[in-house]
Design a protein around this motif. Structure first.
Motif, short mmCIF file in Angstrom:
data_model
loop_
_atom_site.label_atom_id
_atom_site.label_comp_id
_atom_site.label_asym_id
_atom_site.label_seq_id
_atom_site.Cartn_x
_atom_site.Cartn_y
_atom_site.Cartn_z
N HIS A 94 -26.95 26.38 31.26
CA HIS A 94 -27.23 26.35 32.72
C HIS A 94 -26.13 27.05 33.51
O HIS A 94 -24.95 26.88 33.27
CB HIS A 94 -27.54 24.95 33.23
CG HIS A 94 -26.41 23.96 33.22
ND1 HIS A 94 -25.50 23.88 34.24
CD2 HIS A 94 -26.08 22.99 32.34
CE1 HIS A 94 -24.65 22.90 33.99
NE2 HIS A 94 -24.96 22.33 32.83
N ASP A 109 -18.69 23.49 31.44
CA ASP A 109 -19.98 22.96 31.91
C ASP A 109 -20.50 23.85 33.04
O ASP A 109 -20.20 23.62 34.19
CB ASP A 109 -19.81 21.52 32.40
CG ASP A 109 -21.14 20.86 32.71
OD1 ASP A 109 -22.19 21.42 32.33
OD2 ASP A 109 -21.14 19.79 33.34
N ASP A 110 -21.31 24.86 32.73
CA ASP A 110 -21.78 25.18 31.41
C ASP A 110 -21.75 26.70 31.25
O ASP A 110 -22.64 27.29 30.68
CB ASP A 110 -23.20 24.62 31.22
CG ASP A 110 -23.77 24.89 29.83
OD1 ASP A 110 -22.99 24.96 28.87
OD2 ASP A 110 -24.99 25.05 29.72
N GLU A 151 -29.22 22.50 36.90
CA GLU A 151 -29.23 21.38 35.95
C GLU A 151 -28.49 20.20 36.55
O GLU A 151 -28.89 19.06 36.38
CB GLU A 151 -28.56 21.80 34.63
CG GLU A 151 -28.68 20.78 33.51
CD GLU A 151 -27.64 19.67 33.53
OE1 GLU A 151 -27.91 18.60 32.98
OE2 GLU A 151 -26.57 19.84 34.11
N GLU A 152 -27.40 20.49 37.27
CA GLU A 152 -26.48 19.41 37.66
C GLU A 152 -27.04 18.45 38.69
O GLU A 152 -26.74 17.26 38.64
CB GLU A 152 -25.16 20.00 38.18
CG GLU A 152 -24.33 20.72 37.12
CD GLU A 152 -23.78 19.78 36.04
OE1 GLU A 152 -24.04 18.57 36.10
OE2 GLU A 152 -23.10 20.29 35.13
N ASP A 166 -25.09 22.66 26.08
CA ASP A 166 -24.57 22.03 27.30
C ASP A 166 -23.63 20.86 26.98
O ASP A 166 -23.67 19.83 27.62
CB ASP A 166 -25.74 21.57 28.20
CG ASP A 166 -25.26 21.12 29.58
OD1 ASP A 166 -24.11 21.45 29.95
OD2 ASP A 166 -26.03 20.44 30.28
N TYR A 188 -14.15 17.05 25.77
CA TYR A 188 -15.06 17.58 26.80
C TYR A 188 -15.01 16.73 28.08
O TYR A 188 -14.91 17.26 29.19
CB TYR A 188 -16.48 17.61 26.22
CG TYR A 188 -17.56 18.10 27.16
CD1 TYR A 188 -17.55 19.38 27.66
CD2 TYR A 188 -18.62 17.26 27.51
CE1 TYR A 188 -18.56 19.84 28.48
CE2 TYR A 188 -19.64 17.71 28.34
CZ TYR A 188 -19.60 19.00 28.82
OH TYR A 188 -20.60 19.44 29.64
ZN LIG Z 1 -23.92 20.69 32.07
#
Ligand SMILES: [Zn+2]
Length: 482
Positions: A299, A311-312, A345-346, A373, A440
């Motif tokens: 994304h 991210d990402d 996406e977020e 992701d 992460y």
């Molecule tokens: Zn993400």
């Protein structure tokens, strides 16, 4: 899996093994009838090239350092769409920008201080590091002052009831389980804490809270707040909401145990009118079955505090690298490989929904979908929502991927990727890159999600894994079974 007996041995393979036995030279067992020697050689060439190439890294540097954060609706997100589309056109792909409508939320001032608490030095306040949650409404411009109530669960909140919550700022002090994350269960650790970020503000608002705070959902110890989307319930008042750092949450909990704590909180984000944005959909056409689609994706939108490297941006560039490598090597997949960089996406997933709506009728010809992701850490392989037959077909590929440590295919019941979920629900074989996510969540949704966090070798390993899976599925004689 190495010795799995595969059905449908081709007559050619049988003949070869027969001939080899006659002359007494034991030829290595053909990996399977599905992988002729050309495909096997192509996959190995692709792997070598992926591990040596720096296209993904250079593209990620541009996305992060030149374009910067790519919050949905922002000028940077719009520019990133143009950039990715232009890059894919340079490689000769057929590129479409496919519309989706995204929320346009803009961060404002965000400050907080403890203004009254036990043992306070006269005429002082104590700073609290806070960031607004994505989608939050604002406090009045001058801020809001109220007593803080610390709760450790939704149950505790409910037990306190309206009498305990009304007029107060609620802090959900729920820890991200760093030990669970360190042992590989990072998605679990995230899932159990993130519920408070998503649902906490409305739960507190129902009982009359004036604002809600969550302990940052993440594992670092550098007093960094982690933003992320909240989800207001339609039947609850909308109250301002932010994330405080885990250190500040601890301080507030400590002081609250000693007596009343008052906070002054100012958050001035704005929600502007929804705006048009785009998924970038770029096709590298298949030579034999162009109508059959294998998706590689990440994304393109990101949060705004950092520059969206892990991210990402990483997912975006490794998907782009699949196209770059196939072009560079002059390979000809039988099926179409479709690079998608998803938008939004977020915050609401509108890019994924828009794709599902406009491509639903083509889903029967979607052979597989891959999404990355979970950062840019060393890939172990894939989470896969596939059946036994598909798993067997991929066994030879995983042998090759094992050379770079990415040979694990972990069959999961679902949840391979947020953007490919509509395809997964439809029964399309779906794969989510399974990265080493131990660090992460230290950087996730913080100001420290920046380019330097990506280790070039590991990014290349990700690019290799995605490219090999996509190319194999796009080139096997048979469709990957559902
Ligand atoms: Zn993400």
């Amino acid at each position: 899996m190495k010795n799995r007996i595969l059905p449908l041995l081709s007559s050619v393979a049988l003949l070869l093994s027969f001939t080899n036995n006659i002359v007494g030279q034991r030829r290595p067992t053909p990996i399977t009838d599905h992988y002729d020697t050309h495909l096997e050689a192509d996959l190995k060439t692709l792997q070598e090239a992926a591990l040596a190439d720096d296209y993904a890294l250079r593209t990620l540097a541009h996305l992060c350092n030149n374009i910067g954060p790519r919050l949905s609706g922002s000028p940077q997100a719009a520019h990133a769409v143009e950039y990715v589309a232009a890059e894919m056109r340079k490689l000769g792909l057929e590129v479409k920008l496919e519309k989706c409508t995204v929320p346009h939320w803009v961060r404002g001032i965000e400050t907080a201080a403890l203004t009254a608490f036990s043992g306070q030095a006269p005429n002082t306040t104590q700073k609290v590091v806070v960031t607004a949650l994505g989608g939050s409404v604002a406090t009045p411009p001058e801020g809001v002052s109220a007593e803080i109530v610390v709760v450790n669960s939704f149950e505790q909140l409910k037990t306190m009831g309206r009498v305990g919550i009304e007029g107060k700022i609620v802090l959900f002090n729920v820890r991200f389980d760093t030990r669970m994350a360190a042992q590989g269960e990072w998605s679990q650790a995230y899932g159990q804490a993130v519920a408070y970020r998503g649902l906490g503000p409305s739960e507190a608002a129902r009982l009359g809270a004036v604002a809600a705070l969550v302990r940052s959902v993440g594992g670092a110890d550098f007093r960094l707040p982690h933003t992320g989307a909240l989800r207001y319930a339609p039947d609850a008042p909308r109250i301002p909401a932010g994330a405080v750092t885990s250190e500040d949450a601890d301080t507030i909990a400590y002081l609250s145990a000693e007596g009343k704590v008052t906070m002054h909180l100012t958050l001035t984000p704005q929600t502007l009118a929804d705006i048009e944005s785009f998924n970038v959909v770029a096709d590298l056409k298949g030579t034999e079955h162009p109508e059959e689609i294998v998706i590689v994706s990440g994304h393109l939108d990101s949060w705004d505090l950092g520059t969206g490297a892990i991210d990402d941006g990483a997912g975006v560039v490794i998907a782009m690298e699949t196209a770059q490598l196939i072009r560079q090597l002059g390979l000809k997949p039988k099926r179409t490989i479709r690079i998608i960089t998803w938008m939004n996406e977020e915050s609401s997933g509108s890019g994924s929904r828009a794709y599902a709506e406009s491509h639903k009728s083509e889903f029967p010809n979607h052979i597989a979908a891959i999404e990355s992701d979970l950062g840019a850490g060393h890939p172990l392989g894939f989470n896969a929502r596939i059946g036994e037959k598909a798993l067997a077909m991929l066994a030879p590929l995983t042998e090759i991927l094992r050379a770079s440590g990415a040979g694990l295919i972990k069959v999961v019941p679902g949840g391979t990727g947020a953007d490919i979920e509509p395809l997964e629900v439809d029964g399309v074989p779906c794969f989510g890159m399974l990265q080493d996510g131990r660090t992460y969540f230290n950087y996730h949704h913080t100001a420290a999600d920046t380019f330097d966090k990506v280790i070039p070798r590991e990014l290349a390993e990700n690019a290799a894994a995605m490219a090999l899976l996509a190319y194999a599925v796009a080139s096997l004689p048979d469709r990957l079974p559902r």
